[in-house]
Scaffold this motif. Structure first.
Motif, PDB file in Angstrom:
ATOM      1  N   ALA A  30       5.983  63.353 -49.703  1.00  0.00           N
ATOM      2  CA  ALA A  30       4.974  63.067 -48.097  1.00  0.00           C
ATOM      3  C   ALA A  30       4.336  61.956 -48.774  1.00  0.00           C
ATOM      4  N   GLU A  31       3.984  61.983 -49.845  1.00  0.00           N
ATOM      5  CA  GLU A  31       2.840  60.499 -50.183  1.00  0.00           C
ATOM      6  C   GLU A  31       4.187  59.351 -51.000  1.00  0.00           C
ATOM      7  N   ILE A  32       5.527  60.026 -50.979  1.00  0.00           N
ATOM      8  CA  ILE A  32       6.659  58.522 -51.371  1.00  0.00           C
ATOM      9  C   ILE A  32       6.700  57.318 -49.949  1.00  0.00           C
ATOM     10  N   LEU A  33       6.550  58.336 -49.041  1.00  0.00           N
ATOM     11  CA  LEU A  33       6.944  58.531 -47.413  1.00  0.00           C
ATOM     12  C   LEU A  33       6.139  57.477 -47.011  1.00  0.00           C
ATOM     13  N   SER A  34       4.751  57.819 -46.819  1.00  0.00           N
ATOM     14  CA  SER A  34       3.850  57.020 -46.079  1.00  0.00           C
ATOM     15  C   SER A  34       3.069  56.126 -47.264  1.00  0.00           C
ATOM     16  N   GLU A  35       4.167  55.843 -48.927  1.00  0.00           N
ATOM     17  CA  GLU A  35       3.469  54.705 -49.209  1.00  0.00           C
ATOM     18  C   GLU A  35       5.108  53.588 -48.834  1.00  0.00           C
ATOM     19  N   LYS A  36       6.030  54.370 -47.920  1.00  0.00           N
ATOM     20  CA  LYS A  36       7.232  53.198 -47.495  1.00  0.00           C
ATOM     21  C   LYS A  36       6.937  52.695 -46.497  1.00  0.00           C
ATOM     22  N   GLY A  37       5.424  53.534 -45.739  1.00  0.00           N
ATOM     23  CA  GLY A  37       5.440  53.360 -44.178  1.00  0.00           C
ATOM     24  C   GLY A  37       5.508  54.000 -42.785  1.00  0.00           C
ATOM     25  N   PHE A  38       5.796  54.879 -43.296  1.00  0.00           N
ATOM     26  CA  PHE A  38       5.870  56.178 -42.128  1.00  0.00           C
ATOM     27  C   PHE A  38       4.837  56.959 -42.477  1.00  0.00           C
ATOM     28  N   GLU A  39       4.484  57.049 -40.581  1.00  0.00           N
ATOM     29  CA  GLU A  39       3.524  58.539 -40.317  1.00  0.00           C
ATOM     30  C   GLU A  39       4.334  59.647 -40.986  1.00  0.00           C
ATOM     31  N   VAL A  40       3.262  60.063 -41.298  1.00  0.00           N
ATOM     32  CA  VAL A  40       3.893  61.573 -42.106  1.00  0.00           C
ATOM     33  C   VAL A  40       3.049  62.982 -41.130  1.00  0.00           C
ATOM     34  N   THR A  41       4.346  64.327 -40.952  1.00  0.00           N
ATOM     35  CA  THR A  41       3.831  65.638 -40.456  1.00  0.00           C
ATOM     36  C   THR A  41       4.778  66.448 -41.445  1.00  0.00           C
ATOM     37  N   TYR A  42       4.379  67.411 -41.439  1.00  0.00           N
ATOM     38  CA  TYR A  42       5.223  68.667 -41.963  1.00  0.00           C
ATOM     39  C   TYR A  42       5.842  69.469 -41.005  1.00  0.00           C
ATOM     40  N   TYR A  43       6.486  70.383 -41.316  1.00  0.00           N
ATOM     41  CA  TYR A  43       7.306  71.374 -40.589  1.00  0.00           C
ATOM     42  C   TYR A  43       7.116  72.872 -41.153  1.00  0.00           C
TER      43      TYR A  43
ATOM     44  N   LEU B 229       8.086  76.167 -42.272  1.00  0.00           N
ATOM     45  CA  LEU B 229       9.360  77.458 -42.085  1.00  0.00           C
ATOM     46  C   LEU B 229       7.769  78.441 -42.021  1.00  0.00           C
ATOM     47  N   GLY B 230       8.822  78.651 -40.693  1.00  0.00           N
ATOM     48  CA  GLY B 230       7.185  80.569 -40.731  1.00  0.00           C
ATOM     49  C   GLY B 230       6.382  80.404 -40.724  1.00  0.00           C
ATOM     50  N   HIS B 231       5.299  78.902 -39.963  1.00  0.00           N
ATOM     51  CA  HIS B 231       4.454  78.421 -39.507  1.00  0.00           C
ATOM     52  C   HIS B 231       4.136  77.178 -38.407  1.00  0.00           C
ATOM     53  N   GLY B 232       5.601  76.388 -38.965  1.00  0.00           N
ATOM     54  CA  GLY B 232       5.044  75.690 -37.421  1.00  0.00           C
ATOM     55  C   GLY B 232       4.900  74.369 -38.143  1.00  0.00           C
ATOM     56  N   PRO B 233       5.093  73.575 -37.010  1.00  0.00           N
ATOM     57  CA  PRO B 233       4.003  72.049 -37.375  1.00  0.00           C
ATOM     58  C   PRO B 233       3.269  71.929 -37.867  1.00  0.00           C
ATOM     59  N   ALA B 234       2.308  71.242 -38.969  1.00  0.00           N
ATOM     60  CA  ALA B 234       1.062  71.170 -39.608  1.00  0.00           C
ATOM     61  C   ALA B 234       1.302  69.645 -39.727  1.00  0.00           C
ATOM     62  N   THR B 235      -0.392  68.724 -40.112  1.00  0.00           N
ATOM     63  CA  THR B 235      -0.307  67.421 -40.916  1.00  0.00           C
ATOM     64  C   THR B 235      -0.740  67.481 -42.483  1.00  0.00           C
ATOM     65  N   SER B 236      -1.208  69.394 -42.569  1.00  0.00           N
ATOM     66  CA  SER B 236      -1.764  68.591 -44.136  1.00  0.00           C
ATOM     67  C   SER B 236      -0.492  70.565 -44.823  1.00  0.00           C
ATOM     68  N   LEU B 237      -0.770  71.112 -45.507  1.00  0.00           N
ATOM     69  CA  LEU B 237       0.237  71.681 -45.826  1.00  0.00           C
ATOM     70  C   LEU B 237      -0.655  73.457 -45.877  1.00  0.00           C
ATOM     71  N   PRO B 238      -0.573  74.148 -44.969  1.00  0.00           N
ATOM     72  CA  PRO B 238      -1.291  75.610 -44.811  1.00  0.00           C
ATOM     73  C   PRO B 238      -1.707  76.039 -45.753  1.00  0.00           C
ATOM     74  N   GLY B 239      -2.352  76.956 -46.409  1.00  0.00           N
ATOM     75  CA  GLY B 239      -2.944  77.762 -47.791  1.00  0.00           C
ATOM     76  C   GLY B 239      -2.546  79.055 -47.879  1.00  0.00           C
ATOM     77  N   ASP B 240      -2.532  79.524 -46.683  1.00  0.00           N
ATOM     78  CA  ASP B 240      -2.097  81.461 -46.706  1.00  0.00           C
ATOM     79  C   ASP B 240      -0.520  80.656 -45.413  1.00  0.00           C
ATOM     80  N   PHE B 241       0.155  81.644 -45.360  1.00  0.00           N
ATOM     81  CA  PHE B 241       2.236  81.794 -44.213  1.00  0.00           C
ATOM     82  C   PHE B 241       2.905  82.890 -45.350  1.00  0.00           C
ATOM     83  N   THR B 242       3.343  83.488 -44.246  1.00  0.00           N
ATOM     84  CA  THR B 242       4.249  83.892 -44.814  1.00  0.00           C
ATOM     85  C   THR B 242       5.570  83.141 -44.817  1.00  0.00           C
ATOM     86  N   PRO B 243       6.495  82.182 -45.602  1.00  0.00           N
ATOM     87  CA  PRO B 243       6.843  82.013 -45.541  1.00  0.00           C
ATOM     88  C   PRO B 243       8.561  82.862 -44.730  1.00  0.00           C
ATOM     89  N   THR B 244       9.526  82.250 -44.358  1.00  0.00           N
ATOM     90  CA  THR B 244      10.456  82.848 -42.979  1.00  0.00           C
ATOM     91  C   THR B 244      11.980  81.048 -42.719  1.00  0.00           C
TER      92      THR B 244
END
Length: 310
Positions: free
Chosen positions: A210-223, A225-240
């Motif tokens: 995400a840091e590298i993509l931002s440096e290249k001029g991209f607006e970055v979002t996370y997806y 798996l097991g949690h859904g879309p997020a603007t930052s990495l969640p602390g507690d979740f069960t990955p699936t």
């Protein structure tokens, strides 16, 4: 427990046949019945927490009333010089809380704790529960915005984005006008996070991507798996493997690619194998890499390689 029950049944059958004693042989049905009952049980549902007590760490696992076996261990990277401590704890029926303590070892970064629950005879496994010390996460969506300059106002044309409409000019004239801007366009990137294995390493590599993509001029979002879309990495979740991640102008799938949840038809598409830096691991996954490249994707053996690939 499973081996003990099956071994007892085998001994009773063997002894019954050797002594020609039907009653003795029929006694083998008792351990076989016990095995069948335990095999049909679902593993206990668990939740876990961890806290520091002086120089020790206390792990508290809360579960339902079902019996089972809990495996508790630190999720150390595959190339860690020291093997992470592991514990196997039997949880009797109706016992709701299991506690254990271990002495804290010095680490540069805290490792996630993993709790896996099985039924008493290991025929069923519950999804992994992760416990990780919370760390502040940067919001990549706030970085990498391009700088645009205003040029002029012109009449609206079919297909112009609604966000470009100049409402002040439109109100004065009674016709729609849009702002014309010049400068770098804001591009969107999606980082898909598959944290079922090596979660700590996956989270670090996803943040690096995400840091590298931002440096290249991209607006970055996370997806995640097991949690859904997020603007930052969640602390507690069960990955699936659950989820339906969208494509971005650039899509990056980060995980330990021993198996891939989703082969995405995005262009361009990058797969980052966090375990690929290990040459032996990469060698075993050549067939998977070939399949992913055949779908039009680029396979990278670390997030840092993304900088050259973009």
């Amino acid at each position: 427990m499973a081996r003990n029950l099956l071994a007892a049944a085998a001994v009773l059958i063997t002894a019954g046949l050797a002594l020609a004693n039907t009653d003795l042989a029929l006694l083998s049905l008792i351990p076989l019945f016990a095995y069948g009952v335990n095999a049909a049980l679902d593993p206990p549902k668990v939740s876990a927490s961890r806290r520091r007590v002086g120089s020790e760490v206390e792990v508290v696992v809360e579960a339902d009333r079902r019996p089972g076996v809990l495996y508790i261990y630190d999720a150390a990277p595959i190339d860690a010089p020291v093997e992470a401590p592991r514990w196997r704890v039997f949880k009797p029926p109706f016992k709701r809380v299991v506690r254990l303590r271990y002495r804290l070892t010095e680490r540069s970064q805290p490792l996630p704790l993993v709790v896996v629950s099985y039924n008493p005879v290991f025929t069923r496994r519950r999804d992994v529960v992760y416990v990780e010390d919370r760390r502040p996460a940067a919001n990549p969506a706030q970085r990498g915005r391009g700088v645009e300059e205003f040029v002029e106002v012109r009449q609206y044309q079919p297909g112009d984005p609604m966000k470009l409409i100049n409402w002040k000019a439109s109100a004065k004239t009674g016709e729609l006008y849009v702002n014309v801007r010049t400068g770098p366009e804001l591009r969107n990137a999606v980082v898909v996070v598959d944290a079922r294995r090596l979660r700590s390493l996956v989270a670090a590599e996803a943040a690096r991507a995400a840091e590298i993509l931002s440096e290249k001029g991209f607006e970055v979002t996370y997806y995640v798996l097991g949690h859904g879309p997020a603007t930052s990495l969640p602390g507690d979740f069960t990955p699936t493997c659950g989820g339906n991640p969208p494509c971005g102008d650039v899509t990056v799938y980060v995980g330990s690619l021993s198996d891939v949840c989703i082969v995405m038809n995005c262009r361009p598409m990058y797969y980052v194998d966090v375990a690929g830096a290990n040459a032996l691991v990469a060698l075993r996954r050549l067939a998977l890499y070939k399949r992913l490249r055949g779908s039009g994707a680029v396979v990278l053996r670390g997030a840092e390689a993304l900088r050259k690939a973009l």
